[in-house]
Each structure stands twice: as C-alpha cells, then as structure tokens.
Scaffold this motif. Structure first.
Motif, PDB file in Angstrom:
ATOM      1  N   ALA A   1       0.824  -1.224   0.000  1.00 12.20           N
ATOM      2  CA  ALA A   1       0.000   0.000   0.000  1.00 12.20           C
ATOM      3  C   ALA A   1       0.852   1.266   0.000  1.00 12.20           C
ATOM      4  N   CYS A   2       2.134   1.132   0.325  1.00 13.40           N
ATOM      5  CA  CYS A   2       2.997   2.321   0.375  1.00 13.40           C
ATOM      6  C   CYS A   2       3.560   2.552  -1.016  1.00 13.40           C
ATOM      7  N   VAL A   3       2.781   3.191  -1.873  1.00  6.24           N
ATOM      8  CA  VAL A   3       3.128   3.268  -3.296  1.00  6.24           C
ATOM      9  C   VAL A   3       3.939   4.507  -3.644  1.00  6.24           C
ATOM     10  N   SER A   4       3.942   5.480  -2.805  1.00  2.36           N
ATOM     11  CA  SER A   4       4.650   6.726  -3.162  1.00  2.36           C
ATOM     12  C   SER A   4       6.155   6.540  -3.041  1.00  2.36           C
ATOM     13  N   ASP A   5       6.896   7.257  -3.922  1.00  2.00           N
ATOM     14  CA  ASP A   5       8.341   7.347  -3.719  1.00  2.00           C
ATOM     15  C   ASP A   5       8.555   8.015  -2.377  1.00  2.00           C
ATOM     16  N   HIS A   6       9.707   7.778  -1.795  1.00  2.00           N
ATOM     17  CA  HIS A   6      10.079   8.393  -0.519  1.00  2.00           C
ATOM     18  C   HIS A   6       9.052   8.096   0.576  1.00  2.00           C
ATOM     19  N   SER A   7       8.530   6.855   0.537  1.00  2.00           N
ATOM     20  CA  SER A   7       7.636   6.445   1.620  1.00  2.00           C
ATOM     21  C   SER A   7       8.148   5.122   2.182  1.00  2.00           C
ATOM     22  N   HIS A   8       7.747   4.797   3.396  1.00  2.00           N
ATOM     23  CA  HIS A   8       8.123   3.512   3.966  1.00  2.00           C
ATOM     24  C   HIS A   8       7.004   3.004   4.872  1.00  2.00           C
TER      25      HIS A   8
ATOM     26  N   VAL B   1      -0.589   7.179  -2.163  1.00  2.00           N
ATOM     27  CA  VAL B   1      -0.829   7.439  -3.591  1.00  2.00           C
ATOM     28  C   VAL B   1       0.515   7.699  -4.265  1.00  2.00           C
ATOM     29  N   ALA B   2       0.552   7.419  -5.597  1.00  2.00           N
ATOM     30  CA  ALA B   2       1.805   7.601  -6.334  1.00  2.00           C
ATOM     31  C   ALA B   2       2.255   9.053  -6.247  1.00  2.00           C
ATOM     32  N   ASN B   3       3.529   9.259  -5.996  1.00  2.00           N
ATOM     33  CA  ASN B   3       4.126  10.609  -5.850  1.00  2.00           C
ATOM     34  C   ASN B   3       3.425  11.454  -4.798  1.00  2.00           C
ATOM     35  N   GLY B   4       2.850  10.777  -3.840  1.00  2.00           N
ATOM     36  CA  GLY B   4       2.120  11.522  -2.794  1.00  2.00           C
ATOM     37  C   GLY B   4       3.046  12.214  -1.804  1.00  2.00           C
ATOM     38  N   CYS B   5       4.241  11.659  -1.605  1.00  2.00           N
ATOM     39  CA  CYS B   5       5.180  12.275  -0.645  1.00  2.00           C
ATOM     40  C   CYS B   5       5.986  13.351  -1.347  1.00  2.00           C
ATOM     41  N   LYS B   6       5.813  14.563  -0.910  1.00  2.00           N
ATOM     42  CA  LYS B   6       6.496  15.706  -1.560  1.00  2.00           C
ATOM     43  C   LYS B   6       7.586  16.224  -0.628  1.00  2.00           C
TER      44      LYS B   6
END
Ligand SMILES: Nc1ncnc2c1ncn2[C@@H]1O[C@H](COP(=O)(O)OP(=O)(O)OP(=O)(O)O)[C@@H](O)[C@H]1O
Length: 569
Positions: free
Chosen positions: A253-260, A284-289
């Motif tokens: 479920a952790c699909v965003s880059d820079h997520s864990h 969500v994809a690219n959700g972590c900014k």
C-alpha cells in the motif's frame, strides 16, 4: 488524493485522504473498499460518516481517526436496580481499534458503578465506582476524577466490542446506605473518550458536559480516537538492498516514492509514512512531496550559514569567508582566524603607512627638485644626484670631515671602478636659497669654471630643502688647519711653499674676477684655502656663500663673510 475520478476529496470541511474514500455512488474510492466513508449532504455543512459514526478528523501520519462517541446514562427514576440503559460499540471486521493509549473510560455521578465489558467473548471487564455524600463534595468541572462524583480508568488495547453496564454500588460497610441517606437525584454518565476531553471546554466556554451531574443537552460530541491500519495485507518487508533499516521497509500500500512502512500502533497490519524530509500521502503515487524547510523556517542553521533546500533534506552552506557545516554543533568557522585577521590588518596598515610616508617624501623631493630648478639644470648636463644616491655616496653620512657655518661636510666616493673622492656639504641650519633663476645661473657657472686653484663643483642634490653641494675632495684640509691646527706641520711649510700657496690663491681670485663677471668670493680666509696632496692651494666656497646663505646670520646685512676678516669700516 482519491483513487479514481468522481471520488470526493472533501466532505464539508474535512479532507478525505486515500486510503479513505467515499464508495458507493462514486465508485471504488477507498483502498480495497475497506476504508469506505459516506458523505451525508443532508447536513450543512455535509458530514462524513464511517458506518453510522460521525468522523471528526483523519490523520494519515498517526494512523488515527477521531469520531463522535456515545455515552451511557442511568437516571434515578429509571430504576434503582443494577441495570440501566447501556451504550455499546463494535469495530470488528473494520480497520479500526479503539485507541488504548489515547482514550480512557469515565463515569460521572454520585453513588454509581459503571462497567465496561469488552472482547467478542466478553472476557474483558473493567469498571468505575463513584460515590459522594453530596454534590458539593463531588469533583467539579476541571477537577481530577478520583472517585468523588467522577471516576476514570485506562482501557486495554485490541478491543473490538464494548458495552457499558450499570449497577448500584454495594453500601460501604459502617456507613449508612448511600442511596437512601442522600437526596442525590442526578443522572450518571459513562463513556469512552479521548484523554482529557472532559476537561477541555467547548468553543462557547462551557464544559463538554454543561455540568457533570446535570442534563447533558447540547454538549459537544464526545471525541473518541480510533487507531486504523492496513490490516490483512501482511506486514512491513525490510528491503535488504537498502540496508534493512526501518526506513527501507516496504509494503504494497505504500506506493509513493520516498515512503516507507511502519507497524500498526495496535493490532496487526501496517501504516505508510513519508520518509524524513517529505510530507504528503504515502498511499498514492508521488504523494510524498519534498518539504522545503528553508521556506517554512523549520531549519536550524548556525549564524554564519544560509539554508539551501535539498530533496528530503536541507544543507546549511557557510557564508563567504567561513568553512565547516552550519548544521553541525561547531557550525561555520572563519577560514582565517580572528588573530590572523588582526595580523593582516596591522601589516596592511603598516604597509599603507609606509607607502604614504614614501609617497609624501617623494612628493616633497619633487617639490624641492622643481623649486631648485632641477629640470633646467638636468637639461644643462649638470650632475644631479638623488637623495638616495647621496646616501650611497656618503655611505649614509658616515665620515664627517669638517663643519662650517653652513653645515657639515662629509667624505664620499662616487662610482666603483674609477672612484672619485668628493666632499659633500649638507646644510644643518635652516638656510635660504637664491631665487630659482639666480641659483640655476650660479650652479651652472660654478660647474663650468675650471682652474687648478679652485675647488671644483662636481654636482649637487636638489631634493632637500637646501641643496647638497658635491665638491672635489681636497686631501690636505684647510690652510688654517695647516697653520694653526696644532700639528707639527706648521714649521714644515717652507717659505717658498707659503709663497706658492699665496700666489695660487691669488691666481684663483684673479681668474674668477676676470672670467666670472661680478663673482667676488666674499669670504677669503685661510680656512677656505684647501691644500691638495702636493700642497697646491684650492680656493673653496667660491660662490657657495652666494648659493646658500644662512638665514638670519649674514643675509640681513647683505654682507657675507667671516667677521674676523671683514673690513671694520
Ligand atoms: N672640498 C673639500 N675637500 C676636503 N675637505 C673639505 C672640503 N671642503 C671643506 N672641507 C673641510 O670641511 C671644513 C668645513 O668647510 P666649510 O667650507 O663648510 O667651512 P669653513 O670654510 O671652515 O667655514 P665657513 O662655512 O664659515 O666658510 C673645512 O675646514 C675643511 O677641513
């Protein structure tokens, strides 16, 4: 941040972040349909619901949802027996669990027992007893719940089913029956709520329960904190190639880059978080900014550094003239230490001062040079020495050979290969020179006359206030010294030599009088007749009294000469 078109991102004032979503009419908006919410637009503003419970807020980072809870009450007129009305709640088959860390069980009332029963097999059982002789004794709003009219207790984790039940307390042994002895006829309340909720006043300044023991009309919703997580989807996987650090843990479920992935606060399952330095929705994809700490002002850089944003981080660059790391404890240090600055500054000041002194001296020398007709004399081929050259010639005025009214006379040598010995006359008194034109004429004349009985002018230095005159060196000193100097040489001068000296001196005077126009010596005396190695006389100071006169001594009478030789008339 919802999963598909038509999914609501907001309901009233509340955001609906994925994995939550409004399913049903709008399609599948929540993660696997498990985080399904409904937005009831019959209210103004619309209200968000999970099942039939109103949602007050959702936190992605903490994995929490705050919902409006319910309370259970029992009033004296309902029954004096043990069971009253009860409030239950169930969260099984949902991603939610009642947060044990953030909630507590509270019972308000006088003379009552409230029980909280939980778990699907009802094996969990806790409770609160409150008693007070009168309402005055009961804990008032803001006072601690310690059994007098109010009781609080912690709850266990992993509760999915709960129910409140009531019972009259057993009379305290030795005391009279409370229910019959006091006239307290208020209702009692029991509820699970966020810790401290009861003591936080509502917006209009009233307590959440207008009075703890009165009617509970128009109270603010009871805030209950639920823990949610992605459940039934395994747990976090540590990625070996990233060093198996907690920050590298992944999950589907952790699909965003820079997520864990992080383990759920309670129960099975996991949550997703943005990595440090990033914020947003990790589901969500690219959700972590990237967080721009520099713009937000959440950075901490030392005073000599400036903040520069980097993906997921920031750096503190040292300002010009500093080195180091502005983020570290030591911070940025000056490249050149303070004491070195002081040394450099002092050296520069000294150099500057020297340069200025040198410049001022050079200017003065130029002024004297011009005043003394240097340019004209230079053009005429007169030997003109600089002050520096004069120092070299006289070896820094190291060998004085005599002193007259004009000043001191020093021995000097010009050139190296064909050495020429000279006598340099330097003024030590404040003297006045002739006007420029006359001075130039006189020097030119002196330089050009040539007679074996005259001391020849070799050159001059014009860079001093009073010019220095350079004469040929006459080795045997003055006739005066020869005659009266106390040496044995007095007797050694035979008459013939004396006559030759007198004749030679007279010839020099005659030459000057006939070739030099109005050139009179003005100071003929034995001290001004010098003798060379052959005792040949050489008249000196011819015209030099004219070139330079000592201020205030002779010039004011317009007569120059030695007092002992001056005509008494
Ligand atoms: N060209 C020279 N060669 C060698 N010695 C010299 C020369 N000119 C001067 N002297 C020495 O320097 C002394 C001082 O000379 P200077 O002409 O300045 O003074 P003075 O003639 O003794 O006195 P005044 O300045 O009053 O005429 C002289 O007595 C002499 O010994």
């Amino acid at each position: 941040a919802t999963s598909g078109p038509g999914c609501l991102s907001k309901c009233g004032n509340l955001s609906i972040p994925y994995p939550f979503g409004t399913d049903g009419d709008h399609g599948n908006c929540s993660w696997h349909g498990l985080f399904s919410l409904t937005c009831d637009k019959r209210f103004g503003p619309p209200r968000l619901y999970t099942g039939n419970v109103s949602v007050l807020s959702i936190s992605l980072e903490a994995g929490e949802m705050v919902v409006a809870g319910s309370y259970s009450q029992i009033c004296p007129n309902y029954s004096s027996s043990s069971n009253g009305r009860s409030a239950g709640s169930a969260t099984h088959n949902t991603p939610f669990l009642i947060s044990a860390a953030r909630n507590e069980f509270t019972a308000n009332g006088c003379n009552t027992e409230a029980y909280l029963q939980g778990r699907e097999d009802w094996s969990y059982y806790t409770g609160c007893i409150t008693y007070c002789v009168s309402l005055e004794e009961a804990a008032q709003d803001g006072e601690e719940c310690a059994g007098l009219g109010c009781c609080q207790t912690s709850i266990s984790g992993n509760l999915t089913v709960m129910e409140v039940t009531w019972r009259d307390p057993t009379p305290v042994q030795g005391s009279s029956n409370p229910s019959s002895s006091n006239d307290i006829s208020t209702c009692s309340y029991a509820f699970i709520a966020e810790k401290g909720w009861q003591d936080i006043g509502s917006d209009d300044g009233a307590d959440n329960f207008t009075t703890r023991y009165g009617e509970t009309t128009d109270q603010k919703p009871i805030r209950v904190v639920l823990d949610w997580a992605i459940r039934d989807d395994g747990s976090c996987l540590l990625s070996a190639d990233k060093g198996a650090t907690p920050e590298s843990a992944t999950a589907s479920a952790c699909v965003s880059d820079h997520s864990h992935c992080v383990n759920a606060t309670q129960g099975d399952g996991y949550l997703c978080n943005c990595s440090q330095g990033y914020t947003g929705n990790p589901y969500v994809a690219n959700g972590c900014k990237n967080i721009n700490e520099c713009e937000l002002g959440t950075y901490s850089c030392g005073s000599a550094s400036t903040c520069h944003d980097r993906p997921g981080d920031y750096v503190c660059k040292c300002k010009f003239g500093y080195k180091g790391n502005g983020k570290s404890e030591k911070g940025c240090q000056p490249i050149v230490p303070v004491y070195a600055f002081a040394i450099i500054a002092t050296s520069v000041s000294v150099l500057l001062a020297c340069f200025m002194i040198f410049e001022i001296k050079k200017r003065k020398q130029r002024i004297f040079f011009d005043k003394n007709g240097g340019e004209i004399l230079e053009r005429m081929g007169i030997n003109i020495f600089t002050e520096r050259q004069m120092k070299k010639i006289t070896n820094r005025h190291s060998t004085p050979i005599g002193e007259g009214a004009f000043g001191k006379v020093f021995f000097g040598i010009i050139g190296r290969a064909d050495e020429k010995r000279v006598a340099v006359k330097c003024a030590t008194l404040k003297a006045e020179t002739l006007p420029k034109e006359e001075f130039v004429n006189e020097i030119t004349f002196q330089f050009r006359v040539s007679h074996e009985n005259l001391v020849r002018l070799v050159g001059c230095c014009l860079e001093t206030p009073v010019p220095m005159l350079v004469f040929e060196f006459v080795p045997n000193g003055s006739l005066y010294n020869m005659l009266h100097g106390g040496t044995k040489r007095t007797c050694e001068l035979p008459l013939l030599t004396r006559l030759e000296i007198a004749i030679g001196s007279a010839e020099a005077l005659s030459y000057m009088h006939s070739h030099g126009g109005n050139h009179v010596h003005g100071d003929v005396k034995s001290g001004n007749i010098l003798l060379d190695q052959n005792l040949t006389p050489k008249v000196s100071d011819f015209g030099s009294s004219k070139l330079v006169s000592v201020a205030g001594m002779y010039s004011k009478w317009c007569v120059s000469g030695d007092m002992s030789y001056i005509d008494p008339v």
